[in-house]
Design an enzyme around this catalytic site. Structure first.
Site, PDB file in Angstrom:
ATOM      1  CG  ASP A  35      -2.454   0.599   1.278  1.00 56.17           C
ATOM      2  OD1 ASP A  35      -3.178  -0.015   0.665  1.00 56.17           O
ATOM      3  OD2 ASP A  35      -1.820   1.913   0.819  1.00 56.17           O
ATOM      4  CG  LEU A  51       1.087  -0.418  -6.421  1.00 56.75           C
ATOM      5  CD1 LEU A  51      -0.245  -0.582  -6.225  1.00 56.75           C
ATOM      6  CD2 LEU A  51       2.437  -0.622  -6.531  1.00 56.75           C
ATOM      7  CE1 TYR A 156     -13.338   3.536  -8.593  1.00 51.67           C
ATOM      8  CE2 TYR A 156     -15.524   3.105  -9.212  1.00 51.67           C
ATOM      9  CZ  TYR A 156     -13.975   2.470  -8.193  1.00 51.67           C
ATOM     10  OH  TYR A 156     -14.497   1.522  -7.532  1.00 51.67           O
ATOM     11  CE  LYS A 160     -11.722  -0.269  -9.396  1.00 52.23           C
ATOM     12  NZ  LYS A 160     -10.977  -0.883  -8.374  1.00 52.23           N
TER      13      LYS A 160
HETATM   14  N1  NAD Z   1     -15.897   0.561  -1.363  1.00 48.59           N
HETATM   15  C1  NAD Z   1     -16.257   0.792  -1.701  1.00 48.59           C
HETATM   16  O1  NAD Z   1     -17.850   0.893  -2.172  1.00 48.59           O
HETATM   17  C2  NAD Z   1     -16.485   0.097  -3.754  1.00 48.59           C
HETATM   18  C3  NAD Z   1     -17.193  -1.038  -4.496  1.00 48.59           C
HETATM   19  C4  NAD Z   1     -16.618  -1.107  -5.508  1.00 48.59           C
HETATM   20  C5  NAD Z   1     -15.239  -1.491  -5.939  1.00 48.59           C
HETATM   21  N2  NAD Z   1     -13.973  -0.819  -4.885  1.00 48.59           N
HETATM   22  C6  NAD Z   1     -12.952  -1.043  -4.628  1.00 48.59           C
HETATM   23  O2  NAD Z   1     -12.686  -1.671  -4.325  1.00 48.59           O
HETATM   24  C7  NAD Z   1     -10.990  -1.234  -3.680  1.00 48.59           C
HETATM   25  C8  NAD Z   1     -10.703  -1.229  -3.046  1.00 48.59           C
HETATM   26  O3  NAD Z   1     -11.199  -0.193  -2.579  1.00 48.59           O
HETATM   27  P1  NAD Z   1     -11.585   0.863  -0.523  1.00 48.59           P
HETATM   28  O4  NAD Z   1     -13.565   0.252  -0.685  1.00 48.59           O
HETATM   29  O5  NAD Z   1     -11.470  -0.928   0.220  1.00 48.59           O
HETATM   30  O6  NAD Z   1     -11.389   1.724  -0.347  1.00 48.59           O
HETATM   31  P2  NAD Z   1      -9.939   2.199   0.864  1.00 48.59           P
HETATM   32  O7  NAD Z   1      -9.701   3.414  -0.147  1.00 48.59           O
HETATM   33  O8  NAD Z   1     -10.268   1.712   1.798  1.00 48.59           O
HETATM   34  O9  NAD Z   1      -8.554   1.386   0.294  1.00 48.59           O
HETATM   35  C9  NAD Z   1      -8.213   1.690  -0.706  1.00 48.59           C
HETATM   36  C10 NAD Z   1      -6.427   1.121  -0.606  1.00 48.59           C
HETATM   37  O10 NAD Z   1      -5.764   1.889  -2.198  1.00 48.59           O
HETATM   38  C11 NAD Z   1      -4.390   2.431  -1.466  1.00 48.59           C
HETATM   39  N3  NAD Z   1      -3.882   2.837  -2.513  1.00 48.59           N
HETATM   40  C12 NAD Z   1      -4.755   3.808  -3.150  1.00 48.59           C
HETATM   41  N4  NAD Z   1      -3.656   3.681  -4.453  1.00 48.59           N
HETATM   42  C13 NAD Z   1      -2.898   3.759  -3.889  1.00 48.59           C
HETATM   43  C14 NAD Z   1      -1.015   3.697  -4.790  1.00 48.59           C
HETATM   44  N5  NAD Z   1      -0.914   4.354  -5.864  1.00 48.59           N
HETATM   45  N6  NAD Z   1       0.196   2.517  -4.088  1.00 48.59           N
HETATM   46  C15 NAD Z   1      -0.762   1.677  -3.308  1.00 48.59           C
HETATM   47  N7  NAD Z   1      -1.841   1.403  -2.777  1.00 48.59           N
HETATM   48  C16 NAD Z   1      -2.672   2.392  -3.361  1.00 48.59           C
HETATM   49  C17 NAD Z   1      -5.053   3.073  -0.550  1.00 48.59           C
HETATM   50  O11 NAD Z   1      -3.587   3.340   0.388  1.00 48.59           O
HETATM   51  C18 NAD Z   1      -6.056   2.806   0.284  1.00 48.59           C
HETATM   52  O12 NAD Z   1      -5.295   1.685   1.415  1.00 48.59           O
HETATM   53  C19 NAD Z   1     -10.717  -0.729  -4.908  1.00 48.59           C
HETATM   54  O13 NAD Z   1     -10.145  -1.176  -5.857  1.00 48.59           O
HETATM   55  C20 NAD Z   1     -11.983   0.222  -5.402  1.00 48.59           C
HETATM   56  O14 NAD Z   1     -12.035   0.823  -6.265  1.00 48.59           O
HETATM   57  C21 NAD Z   1     -14.833  -0.410  -3.684  1.00 48.59           C
END
Ligand code: NAD
Length: 260
Positions: A35, A51, A156, A160
Protein backbone atom coordinates in the site's frame (compact mmCIF):
# COMPACT_ATOMS: atom_id res chain seq x y z
CA UNK A 1 -7.19 -23.60 4.26
CA UNK A 2 -4.29 -21.43 3.04
CA UNK A 3 -1.55 -22.76 5.33
CA UNK A 4 1.86 -22.55 3.68
CA UNK A 5 0.66 -20.16 0.98
CA UNK A 6 2.19 -16.76 0.37
CA UNK A 7 -0.39 -14.27 -0.90
CA UNK A 8 0.19 -10.69 -2.04
CA UNK A 9 -2.62 -8.22 -1.25
CA UNK A 10 -2.51 -4.65 -2.58
CA UNK A 11 -4.46 -1.87 -0.91
CA UNK A 12 -3.75 -3.73 2.33
CA UNK A 13 -3.69 -0.65 4.57
CA UNK A 14 -7.44 0.03 4.44
CA UNK A 15 -10.93 -1.23 3.70
CA UNK A 16 -11.35 -4.33 1.53
CA UNK A 17 -7.60 -4.91 1.22
CA UNK A 18 -7.09 -4.81 4.99
CA UNK A 19 -10.07 -7.15 5.55
CA UNK A 20 -8.76 -9.53 2.88
CA UNK A 21 -5.25 -9.54 4.34
CA UNK A 22 -6.68 -10.27 7.80
CA UNK A 23 -8.92 -13.05 6.47
CA UNK A 24 -6.09 -14.78 4.58
CA UNK A 25 -3.84 -14.48 7.63
CA UNK A 26 -6.54 -16.00 9.87
CA UNK A 27 -6.84 -18.86 7.34
CA UNK A 28 -3.14 -19.66 7.69
CA UNK A 29 -1.58 -17.75 4.77
CA UNK A 30 1.53 -15.64 4.94
CA UNK A 31 0.32 -12.28 3.58
CA UNK A 32 2.54 -9.73 1.86
CA UNK A 33 0.65 -6.43 1.93
CA UNK A 34 1.37 -3.54 -0.41
CA UNK A 35 0.00 0.00 0.00
CA UNK A 36 1.11 3.59 -0.47
CA UNK A 37 0.01 4.29 3.11
CA UNK A 38 1.50 2.62 6.17
CA UNK A 39 -0.60 -0.19 7.64
CA UNK A 40 -1.14 -0.19 11.38
CA UNK A 41 -0.70 -3.51 13.22
CA UNK A 42 -0.25 -5.43 9.97
CA UNK A 43 0.22 -9.09 10.82
CA UNK A 44 2.24 -10.14 7.73
CA UNK A 45 5.05 -8.63 5.72
CA UNK A 46 4.27 -5.08 4.57
CA UNK A 47 5.73 -3.18 1.61
CA UNK A 48 5.02 0.53 1.43
CA UNK A 49 4.95 1.37 -2.27
CA UNK A 50 3.10 3.68 -4.65
CA UNK A 51 1.54 1.74 -7.53
CA UNK A 52 0.82 4.88 -9.60
CA UNK A 53 3.98 4.78 -11.72
CA UNK A 54 6.05 2.18 -13.56
CA UNK A 55 8.94 2.79 -11.16
CA UNK A 56 6.70 2.44 -8.10
CA UNK A 57 5.33 -0.87 -9.38
CA UNK A 58 8.84 -2.12 -10.21
CA UNK A 59 10.06 -1.17 -6.72
CA UNK A 60 7.11 -2.99 -5.12
CA UNK A 61 7.57 -6.12 -7.23
CA UNK A 62 11.30 -6.20 -6.49
CA UNK A 63 10.55 -6.39 -2.77
CA UNK A 64 8.33 -9.46 -3.15
CA UNK A 65 10.68 -12.40 -2.74
CA UNK A 66 10.36 -16.04 -3.70
CA UNK A 67 7.39 -18.02 -4.93
CA UNK A 68 3.89 -16.77 -4.21
CA UNK A 69 0.54 -18.52 -4.53
CA UNK A 70 -1.74 -15.65 -5.30
CA UNK A 71 -2.21 -11.95 -5.90
CA UNK A 72 -5.25 -9.90 -4.86
CA UNK A 73 -5.17 -6.58 -6.75
CA UNK A 74 -7.33 -4.45 -4.45
CA UNK A 75 -5.63 -1.02 -4.35
CA UNK A 76 -7.75 1.60 -6.05
CA UNK A 77 -8.55 5.31 -6.15
CA UNK A 78 -11.98 6.91 -6.65
CA UNK A 79 -13.16 9.14 -9.48
CA UNK A 80 -12.73 12.24 -7.31
CA UNK A 81 -8.97 11.97 -7.97
CA UNK A 82 -7.45 13.35 -11.23
CA UNK A 83 -8.27 11.00 -14.12
CA UNK A 84 -4.60 10.29 -14.79
CA UNK A 85 -4.17 8.94 -11.25
CA UNK A 86 -7.37 6.90 -11.39
CA UNK A 87 -6.32 5.21 -14.63
CA UNK A 88 -2.67 4.85 -13.57
CA UNK A 89 -3.43 3.04 -10.30
CA UNK A 90 -6.62 1.17 -11.17
CA UNK A 91 -5.51 -0.03 -14.61
CA UNK A 92 -1.77 0.22 -15.30
CA UNK A 93 -0.52 -0.33 -11.75
CA UNK A 94 -2.68 -3.46 -11.61
CA UNK A 95 -1.59 -4.58 -15.08
CA UNK A 96 2.13 -4.08 -14.47
CA UNK A 97 2.22 -5.57 -10.97
CA UNK A 98 0.39 -8.63 -12.28
CA UNK A 99 2.80 -8.93 -15.20
CA UNK A 100 5.79 -8.67 -12.85
CA UNK A 101 4.50 -11.20 -10.31
CA UNK A 102 2.80 -13.76 -12.57
CA UNK A 103 6.00 -15.71 -13.30
CA UNK A 104 6.43 -16.14 -9.55
CA UNK A 105 2.90 -17.45 -8.93
CA UNK A 106 2.98 -21.21 -8.42
CA UNK A 107 1.00 -23.43 -10.79
CA UNK A 108 -2.59 -23.64 -9.63
CA UNK A 109 -2.38 -20.16 -8.09
CA UNK A 110 -4.72 -17.22 -8.54
CA UNK A 111 -5.03 -13.53 -9.36
CA UNK A 112 -8.17 -11.71 -8.23
CA UNK A 113 -8.83 -8.16 -9.39
CA UNK A 114 -11.17 -5.63 -7.77
CA UNK A 115 -13.57 -4.29 -10.38
CA UNK A 116 -16.92 -2.65 -9.52
CA UNK A 117 -20.61 -3.00 -10.25
CA UNK A 118 -20.39 0.34 -12.09
CA UNK A 119 -18.42 -1.50 -14.81
CA UNK A 120 -21.32 -3.76 -15.79
CA UNK A 121 -21.58 -2.23 -19.29
CA UNK A 122 -17.90 -2.81 -20.09
CA UNK A 123 -18.46 -5.12 -23.07
CA UNK A 124 -20.05 -2.25 -25.06
CA UNK A 125 -16.65 -0.52 -25.06
CA UNK A 126 -14.60 -3.65 -25.63
CA UNK A 127 -12.59 -2.35 -28.62
CA UNK A 128 -11.76 0.99 -27.02
CA UNK A 129 -10.83 -0.74 -23.78
CA UNK A 130 -8.63 -3.23 -25.62
CA UNK A 131 -6.68 -0.44 -27.31
CA UNK A 132 -6.26 1.27 -23.94
CA UNK A 133 -5.16 -1.71 -21.85
CA UNK A 134 -2.86 -2.99 -24.62
CA UNK A 135 -0.84 0.23 -24.83
CA UNK A 136 2.76 -0.59 -24.03
CA UNK A 137 3.48 2.99 -23.03
CA UNK A 138 1.61 3.95 -19.88
CA UNK A 139 1.98 7.74 -20.35
CA UNK A 140 1.09 7.47 -24.04
CA UNK A 141 -2.15 5.67 -23.21
CA UNK A 142 -3.10 8.41 -20.74
CA UNK A 143 -2.24 11.11 -23.28
CA UNK A 144 -4.35 9.24 -25.85
CA UNK A 145 -7.56 9.59 -23.81
CA UNK A 146 -6.80 13.12 -22.60
CA UNK A 147 -9.27 14.70 -25.06
CA UNK A 148 -11.97 12.07 -24.58
CA UNK A 149 -14.47 13.58 -22.14
CA UNK A 150 -16.38 10.31 -21.97
CA UNK A 151 -13.26 8.74 -20.44
CA UNK A 152 -11.91 11.63 -18.39
CA UNK A 153 -15.38 12.48 -17.04
CA UNK A 154 -16.04 8.84 -16.06
CA UNK A 155 -12.52 7.79 -15.22
CA UNK A 156 -13.46 5.46 -12.36
CA UNK A 157 -16.08 3.59 -14.38
CA UNK A 158 -13.71 3.37 -17.37
CA UNK A 159 -10.90 2.11 -15.13
CA UNK A 160 -13.04 -0.68 -13.71
CA UNK A 161 -14.32 -1.58 -17.19
CA UNK A 162 -10.67 -1.92 -18.16
CA UNK A 163 -10.18 -4.21 -15.15
CA UNK A 164 -13.01 -6.44 -16.41
CA UNK A 165 -11.31 -6.78 -19.79
CA UNK A 166 -7.83 -7.19 -18.28
CA UNK A 167 -9.20 -10.02 -16.16
CA UNK A 168 -10.36 -11.90 -19.26
CA UNK A 169 -7.08 -11.24 -21.07
CA UNK A 170 -4.96 -12.32 -18.08
CA UNK A 171 -7.06 -15.47 -17.62
CA UNK A 172 -6.77 -16.30 -21.29
CA UNK A 173 -2.98 -15.88 -21.27
CA UNK A 174 -2.54 -18.18 -18.27
CA UNK A 175 -5.01 -20.99 -18.98
CA UNK A 176 -4.27 -24.17 -17.06
CA UNK A 177 -1.73 -22.46 -14.81
CA UNK A 178 -3.11 -19.47 -12.90
CA UNK A 179 -6.83 -18.60 -12.58
CA UNK A 180 -7.71 -14.91 -12.95
CA UNK A 181 -11.10 -13.54 -11.89
CA UNK A 182 -12.59 -10.27 -10.75
CA UNK A 183 -15.03 -9.21 -8.04
CA UNK A 184 -17.53 -6.39 -8.59
CA UNK A 185 -18.88 -4.90 -5.38
CA UNK A 186 -21.73 -2.42 -5.04
CA UNK A 187 -21.38 0.10 -2.18
CA UNK A 188 -19.01 -1.10 0.57
CA UNK A 189 -18.59 0.60 3.97
CA UNK A 190 -14.96 1.75 3.60
CA UNK A 191 -13.26 5.19 3.50
CA UNK A 192 -13.63 5.37 -0.31
CA UNK A 193 -17.45 5.39 -0.04
CA UNK A 194 -17.50 9.13 0.81
CA UNK A 195 -15.70 9.81 -2.50
CA UNK A 196 -18.18 7.62 -4.38
CA UNK A 197 -21.02 9.75 -2.98
CA UNK A 198 -19.33 12.84 -4.47
CA UNK A 199 -18.54 11.07 -7.76
CA UNK A 200 -21.72 9.04 -8.37
CA UNK A 201 -24.16 11.23 -6.38
CA UNK A 202 -25.18 11.07 -2.72
CA UNK A 203 -28.78 10.13 -3.57
CA UNK A 204 -27.74 7.21 -5.75
CA UNK A 205 -25.35 5.72 -3.19
CA UNK A 206 -27.49 6.41 -0.13
CA UNK A 207 -30.60 5.23 -2.00
CA UNK A 208 -28.88 1.90 -2.68
CA UNK A 209 -27.82 1.53 0.94
CA UNK A 210 -31.34 2.35 2.17
CA UNK A 211 -32.87 -0.14 -0.27
CA UNK A 212 -30.53 -2.94 0.83
CA UNK A 213 -30.66 -2.06 4.51
CA UNK A 214 -26.90 -1.58 4.67
CA UNK A 215 -23.76 -1.24 2.57
CA UNK A 216 -21.58 -4.32 2.20
CA UNK A 217 -18.92 -4.77 4.85
CA UNK A 218 -15.32 -5.11 3.72
CA UNK A 219 -15.51 -8.67 5.04
CA UNK A 220 -18.46 -9.45 2.70
CA UNK A 221 -16.13 -8.76 -0.22
CA UNK A 222 -13.10 -10.45 1.36
CA UNK A 223 -15.19 -13.63 1.74
CA UNK A 224 -15.69 -13.80 -2.03
CA UNK A 225 -12.02 -13.07 -2.71
CA UNK A 226 -11.20 -15.99 -0.36
CA UNK A 227 -13.64 -18.23 -2.23
CA UNK A 228 -12.03 -17.38 -5.58
CA UNK A 229 -8.62 -18.25 -4.09
CA UNK A 230 -9.84 -21.58 -2.72
CA UNK A 231 -9.78 -25.06 -4.29
CA UNK A 232 -13.60 -24.90 -4.34
CA UNK A 233 -13.27 -22.30 -7.10
CA UNK A 234 -10.78 -24.45 -9.03
CA UNK A 235 -12.84 -24.36 -12.25
CA UNK A 236 -13.84 -20.69 -11.97
CA UNK A 237 -11.66 -18.73 -14.36
CA UNK A 238 -11.83 -15.55 -16.43
CA UNK A 239 -15.08 -14.40 -14.90
CA UNK A 240 -16.52 -11.80 -12.56
CA UNK A 241 -18.58 -12.22 -9.42
CA UNK A 242 -20.97 -9.37 -8.67
CA UNK A 243 -21.26 -8.87 -4.90
CA UNK A 244 -23.89 -6.18 -4.46
CA UNK A 245 -26.57 -7.66 -2.21
CA UNK A 246 -28.92 -7.97 -5.21
CA UNK A 247 -28.89 -4.28 -6.14
CA UNK A 248 -28.32 -4.72 -9.89
CA UNK A 249 -30.88 -7.52 -10.09
CA UNK A 250 -33.42 -5.30 -8.37
CA UNK A 251 -32.71 -2.28 -10.59
CA UNK A 252 -32.87 -4.43 -13.73
CA UNK A 253 -36.16 -6.02 -12.64
CA UNK A 254 -37.67 -2.65 -11.80
CA UNK A 255 -37.13 -1.52 -15.42
CA UNK A 256 -39.17 -4.40 -16.87
CA UNK A 257 -42.73 -3.61 -17.85
CA UNK A 258 -45.42 -6.29 -17.96
CA UNK A 259 -46.34 -7.18 -21.59
CA UNK A 260 -49.61 -6.00 -22.67
N1 NAD B 1 -15.92 0.71 -1.17
C1 NAD B 1 -16.70 0.54 -2.23
O1 NAD B 1 -17.90 0.92 -2.20
C2 NAD B 1 -16.18 -0.15 -3.47
C3 NAD B 1 -17.10 -0.55 -4.45
C4 NAD B 1 -16.63 -1.15 -5.62
C5 NAD B 1 -15.26 -1.33 -5.80
N2 NAD B 1 -14.38 -0.91 -4.83
C6 NAD B 1 -12.94 -1.11 -5.07
O2 NAD B 1 -12.39 -1.86 -4.02
C7 NAD B 1 -11.00 -1.56 -3.90
C8 NAD B 1 -10.67 -1.29 -2.44
O3 NAD B 1 -11.33 -0.11 -2.04
P1 NAD B 1 -11.79 0.15 -0.55
O4 NAD B 1 -13.26 0.27 -0.58
O5 NAD B 1 -11.15 -0.82 0.36
O6 NAD B 1 -11.20 1.64 -0.35
P2 NAD B 1 -10.05 2.18 0.60
O7 NAD B 1 -9.87 3.59 0.22
O8 NAD B 1 -10.37 1.84 2.01
O9 NAD B 1 -8.76 1.33 0.18
C9 NAD B 1 -8.04 1.57 -0.99
C10 NAD B 1 -6.58 1.33 -0.68
O10 NAD B 1 -5.81 1.46 -1.90
C11 NAD B 1 -4.62 2.13 -1.57
N3 NAD B 1 -4.04 2.82 -2.72
C12 NAD B 1 -4.61 3.82 -3.43
N4 NAD B 1 -3.73 4.28 -4.34
C13 NAD B 1 -2.59 3.56 -4.19
C14 NAD B 1 -1.32 3.59 -4.82
N5 NAD B 1 -1.02 4.51 -5.75
N6 NAD B 1 -0.38 2.70 -4.44
C15 NAD B 1 -0.65 1.82 -3.46
N7 NAD B 1 -1.82 1.75 -2.81
C16 NAD B 1 -2.79 2.61 -3.17
C17 NAD B 1 -5.05 3.16 -0.52
O11 NAD B 1 -3.95 3.69 0.21
C18 NAD B 1 -6.02 2.35 0.32
O12 NAD B 1 -5.36 1.71 1.39
C19 NAD B 1 -10.74 -0.39 -4.83
O13 NAD B 1 -10.15 -0.88 -6.03
C20 NAD B 1 -12.13 0.16 -5.10
O14 NAD B 1 -12.20 0.82 -6.32
C21 NAD B 1 -14.81 -0.34 -3.68
Amino acid sequence: MFAGQRIVVTGAASGIGAATAAAFTAAGAEVIGIDRNPAEDFSGEFIQADLSSPQGVADAAAQVSGTIHGLANIAGVPGTAPFELVLAVNVFGLRELTKALLPRIADGGFVTNLASSVAAGWAERRSQLFAFVSAADWDGALAGVHQDAEVTGNSYRFSKEAVRLLTELQASENLGRVRVNSVSPGPVETPILADFKKDHGVDKVEGAVTLLGRAASARDIANVIMFLASPQAGWVNGTDIRVDGGLAAHRGSAQLQPAG
